[in-house]
Design a protein around this motif. Structure first.
Motif, PDB file in Angstrom:
ATOM      1  N   CYS A 251       1.004 -16.057   5.203  1.00 26.72           N
ATOM      2  CA  CYS A 251       1.753 -16.992   6.036  1.00 26.72           C
ATOM      3  C   CYS A 251       2.174 -16.264   7.308  1.00 26.72           C
ATOM      4  O   CYS A 251       3.359 -16.004   7.540  1.00 26.72           O
ATOM      5  N   ILE A 252       1.202 -15.880   8.105  1.00 24.50           N
ATOM      6  CA  ILE A 252       1.419 -15.119   9.332  1.00 24.50           C
ATOM      7  C   ILE A 252       0.910 -15.950  10.496  1.00 24.50           C
ATOM      8  O   ILE A 252      -0.267 -16.330  10.532  1.00 24.50           O
ATOM      9  N   ASP A 253       1.778 -16.242  11.455  1.00 23.24           N
ATOM     10  CA  ASP A 253       1.408 -17.107  12.574  1.00 23.24           C
ATOM     11  C   ASP A 253       0.571 -16.390  13.624  1.00 23.24           C
ATOM     12  O   ASP A 253      -0.280 -17.006  14.266  1.00 23.24           O
ATOM     13  N   ASP A 254       0.818 -15.107  13.828  1.00 22.40           N
ATOM     14  CA  ASP A 254       0.073 -14.363  14.838  1.00 22.40           C
ATOM     15  C   ASP A 254      -1.375 -14.185  14.370  1.00 22.40           C
ATOM     16  O   ASP A 254      -1.623 -13.635  13.291  1.00 22.40           O
TER      17      ASP A 254
ATOM     18  N   ASP B 282      -2.558 -10.363  13.734  1.00 22.41           N
ATOM     19  CA  ASP B 282      -1.940  -9.819  12.522  1.00 22.41           C
ATOM     20  C   ASP B 282      -2.480 -10.510  11.272  1.00 22.41           C
ATOM     21  O   ASP B 282      -2.680  -9.873  10.230  1.00 22.41           O
ATOM     22  N   PHE B 283      -2.719 -11.816  11.383  1.00 27.22           N
ATOM     23  CA  PHE B 283      -3.243 -12.569  10.234  1.00 27.22           C
ATOM     24  C   PHE B 283      -4.605 -12.040   9.815  1.00 27.22           C
ATOM     25  O   PHE B 283      -4.842 -11.762   8.630  1.00 27.22           O
TER      26      PHE B 283
ATOM     27  N   ASP C  85       7.444 -11.255   8.688  1.00 27.56           N
ATOM     28  CA  ASP C  85       8.543 -10.307   8.493  1.00 27.56           C
ATOM     29  C   ASP C  85       8.105  -9.055   7.740  1.00 27.56           C
ATOM     30  O   ASP C  85       8.785  -8.023   7.785  1.00 27.56           O
ATOM     31  N   ASP C  86       6.986  -9.140   7.030  1.00 27.86           N
ATOM     32  CA  ASP C  86       6.500  -7.987   6.255  1.00 27.86           C
ATOM     33  C   ASP C  86       5.672  -7.011   7.087  1.00 27.86           C
ATOM     34  O   ASP C  86       5.349  -5.911   6.612  1.00 27.86           O
ATOM     35  N   LEU C  87       5.318  -7.394   8.305  1.00 28.89           N
ATOM     36  CA  LEU C  87       4.380  -6.585   9.075  1.00 28.89           C
ATOM     37  C   LEU C  87       4.856  -5.165   9.355  1.00 28.89           C
ATOM     38  O   LEU C  87       4.067  -4.213   9.239  1.00 28.89           O
TER      39      LEU C  87
ATOM     40  N   CYS D 104       2.454  -1.892   8.089  1.00 25.90           N
ATOM     41  CA  CYS D 104       1.713  -1.068   9.045  1.00 25.90           C
ATOM     42  C   CYS D 104       2.175   0.384   9.056  1.00 25.90           C
ATOM     43  O   CYS D 104       1.727   1.173   9.878  1.00 25.90           O
ATOM     44  N   VAL D 105       3.108   0.740   8.161  1.00 27.48           N
ATOM     45  CA  VAL D 105       3.546   2.128   8.059  1.00 27.48           C
ATOM     46  C   VAL D 105       2.557   2.865   7.166  1.00 27.48           C
ATOM     47  O   VAL D 105       2.322   2.491   6.021  1.00 27.48           O
TER      48      VAL D 105
END
Length: 563
Positions: A53-56, A59-60, A99-101, A105-106
């Protein structure tokens, strides 16, 4: 072209563009680095099926390939709304949002390149004709076959153009055309979702050639909402899917761009099946490698590498083939319902309505929440129909159309409820599921029911019904319920912003008057007159009809023009 399952192995094309973000290009090396970092984190997480559920869009697609790379299964819901996701809770083990991004990405040391199984599965959701979410499982190999089909058909036309989208990537059309096809072909997609035509014009004005991935409903609105000619500066092609494009819209684009939009016909289950451009023909031409034929009852049968098997797939679309192997759609076979015990074809009702000179397009659906099974009709009127609506009024115009239909079908199946609107109701993919049509007869979130909209000279005239059970009547006043004036003002401001794109930022309200009370069940005639040069929308509410009509509220909405 590169196979989708090899995207993380191809180190020779690191500079190939993937995504354009306001003048900054993210290349395949950046894409691969982000995917592998996400894969390292996601691989350690519990659960196999992860709902994205990622709008970008960048990133999706990075998260999607990261899941595939670590052996997990992406699940792509059609909506991010909490209620929708709650209904799909059995379909996934974990949820990934924007919000999880930061956490995803770490990563420590750069991860090594890895391969993806071409048989890796993804699950998408489609509403079908009933509106109920339906899971559709597809493999990466099926998507790879489809992007190769798209490139074979249109790769030379698109060239190095940037892909601009006004459709979300949570459905197969947006996923394929906005992301997977460009990724495989080495051309960039724009990071922004260009729903606003001014935003689309700005992107095209940056100097890059572009193709526009859109829907029939959006393409139909754009000529009236923006400097339409400005789109010609960089639009190499317009793509449309989700339903047939109106012939008038196709002609408008042909006149402006020398060619009609490219329409793609297909479904989540089948992928792309056929295409057409209405300046050439109104028939559908099967895409390369797609076999089609007609079943005994008229249903379209498809055999395609996009299906993942070699059998014939039966669709619910009725078709008629011509001598050249092309076909024309003849309605949906699954849209036959019973109304008062009588079987009726909804496509037949829609086609019969469209024969009337007042009707441009129509959609009919069984209504929800009705004591008896009744049909409702949403009608887009022609210029003559809008003139009749202004002259006769909505109830009388509905009677005219009911008499017209009565010449073809049984009286008990005639639509009992009517809405006259500027466009047919669509979902995010531009499709018209029964639920979207039926929702046109419900009260809007603002509280009113929108009965009709039509142009009135340089203004718009609307009819609103005030539901008797509206929450705003509570306590205002006991024993004599009256619709608060602030609610009437809010409705006018919201509709002005919706109808006139620049009127979103209200600065003040001038000459506000309330001259008559509005009670439960009232029918309100609202006239909105827009003065774009002065940044004003004048509104007037009237109660009653004919000689008994009287003003009940009026004012001027002054708005700040958007930069």
């Amino acid at each position: 072209m590169i196979a989708l399952h090899d995207l993380l192995l191809d180190t020779q094309a690191g500079a190939a563009p993937v995504c354009v973000d306001r003048g900054v290009t993210l290349d395949r090396a950046a894409f691969r680095s982000r995917v592998l970092a996400m894969a390292e984190t996601l691989g350690a997480r519990a659960g196999v099926r992860h709902a994205l559920c990622i709008d970008d869009p960048f990133d999706f697609v990075c998260a999607m390939f990261a899941l595939l790379a670590c052996g997990k299964q992406p699940v792509i819901p059609a909506s991010n709304s909490p209620d929708y996701l709650a209904g799909l809770s059995d379909g996934f083990d974990a949820l990934i949002t924007g919000d999880d991004l930061p956490e995803l990405c770490v990563s420590g040391a750069p991860a090594a390149a890895c391969s993806i199984d071409a048989r890796a599965a993804l699950t998408l959701y489609t509403s079908g004709s009933s509106g109920a979410p339906k899971p559709v499982r597809k493999t990466l190999a099926q998507f790879d076959a489809e992007v190769r089909t798209l490139e074979a058909q249109w790769g030379a036309l698109v060239g190095d153009a940037t892909v601009l989208g006004s459709v979300p990537h949570h459905h197969i059309y947006g996923l394929l055309f906005r992301m997977l096809w460009p990724l495989a072909a080495g051309r960039p997609f724009d990071r922004a979702l260009c729903v606003d035509p001014q935003q689309l014009c700005a992107r095209l004005a940056e100097g890059r050639a572009g193709i526009v991935v859109s829907t029939p409903s959006q393409l139909a609105r754009w000529p009236a909402m923006t400097d339409f000619a400005a789109l010609a500066r960089g639009a190499r092609a317009f793509f449309s899917s989700g339903g047939p494009l109106a012939a008038e819209t196709a002609r408008t684009y042909q006149a402006a761009f020398d060619s009609a939009p490219i329409e793609v016909f297909g479904s989540t289950e089948t992928g792309g099946i056929a295409w057409r451009q209405q300046d050439r023909t109104d028939a559908w031409q099967p895409l390369p490698g797609i076999d089609t034929r007609r079943d005994a009852d008229g249903a379209l049968l498809v055999r395609s590498p996009h299906l993942g098997h070699d059998d014939w797939h039966r669709t619910d679309d009725a078709v008629a083939f011509d001598a050249d192997g092309r076909f024309r759609l003849a309605g949906r076979l699954d849209r036959v319902v019973k109304l008062d015990g009588k079987r009726v074809s909804l496509p037949e009702l829609e086609a019969r309505l469209a024969l009337h000179p007042y009707v441009e397009r129509a959609a009919v659906a069984p209504l929800r929440n009705a004591a008896r099974q009744r049909a409702g009709a949403v009608v887009v009127l022609t210029a003559a129909g809008n003139a009749a609506l202004l002259t006769l009024g909505r109830p009388a115009l509905a009677k005219v159309l009911r008499r017209h239909l009565a010449g073809y079908v049984d009286l008990v199946v005639l639509p009992r409820h009517w809405r006259f609107l500027p466009a047919l109701p669509c979902d995010a993919r531009g499709k018209m599921p029964a639920a979207a049509i039926a929702a046109a007869f419900d009260a809007r979130p603002e509280g009113f029911e929108l009965m009709s909209v039509c142009p009135d000279g340089d203004a718009l005239r609307m009819e609103l019904r005030v539901p008797p059970g509206l929450a705003h009547f509570a306590g205002h006043f006991p024993g004599l319920p009256i619709l608060p004036g602030v609610v009437q003002l809010d409705w006018a401001a919201r509709l002005a912003a919706e109808c006139f794109g620049g009127a979103r930022r209200v600065a003040s309200i001038d000459r506000l008057k309330f001259t008559a009370p509005v009670g439960p069940g009232a029918l309100l005639a609202l006239r909105l007159s827009h003065d774009a040069n002065r940044g004003r929308v004048q509104f007037t509410y009237r109660l009653g009809h004919g000689a008994d009509a009287r003003d009940c509220a009026s004012g001027v909405i002054v708005y700040r023009k958007e930069a």
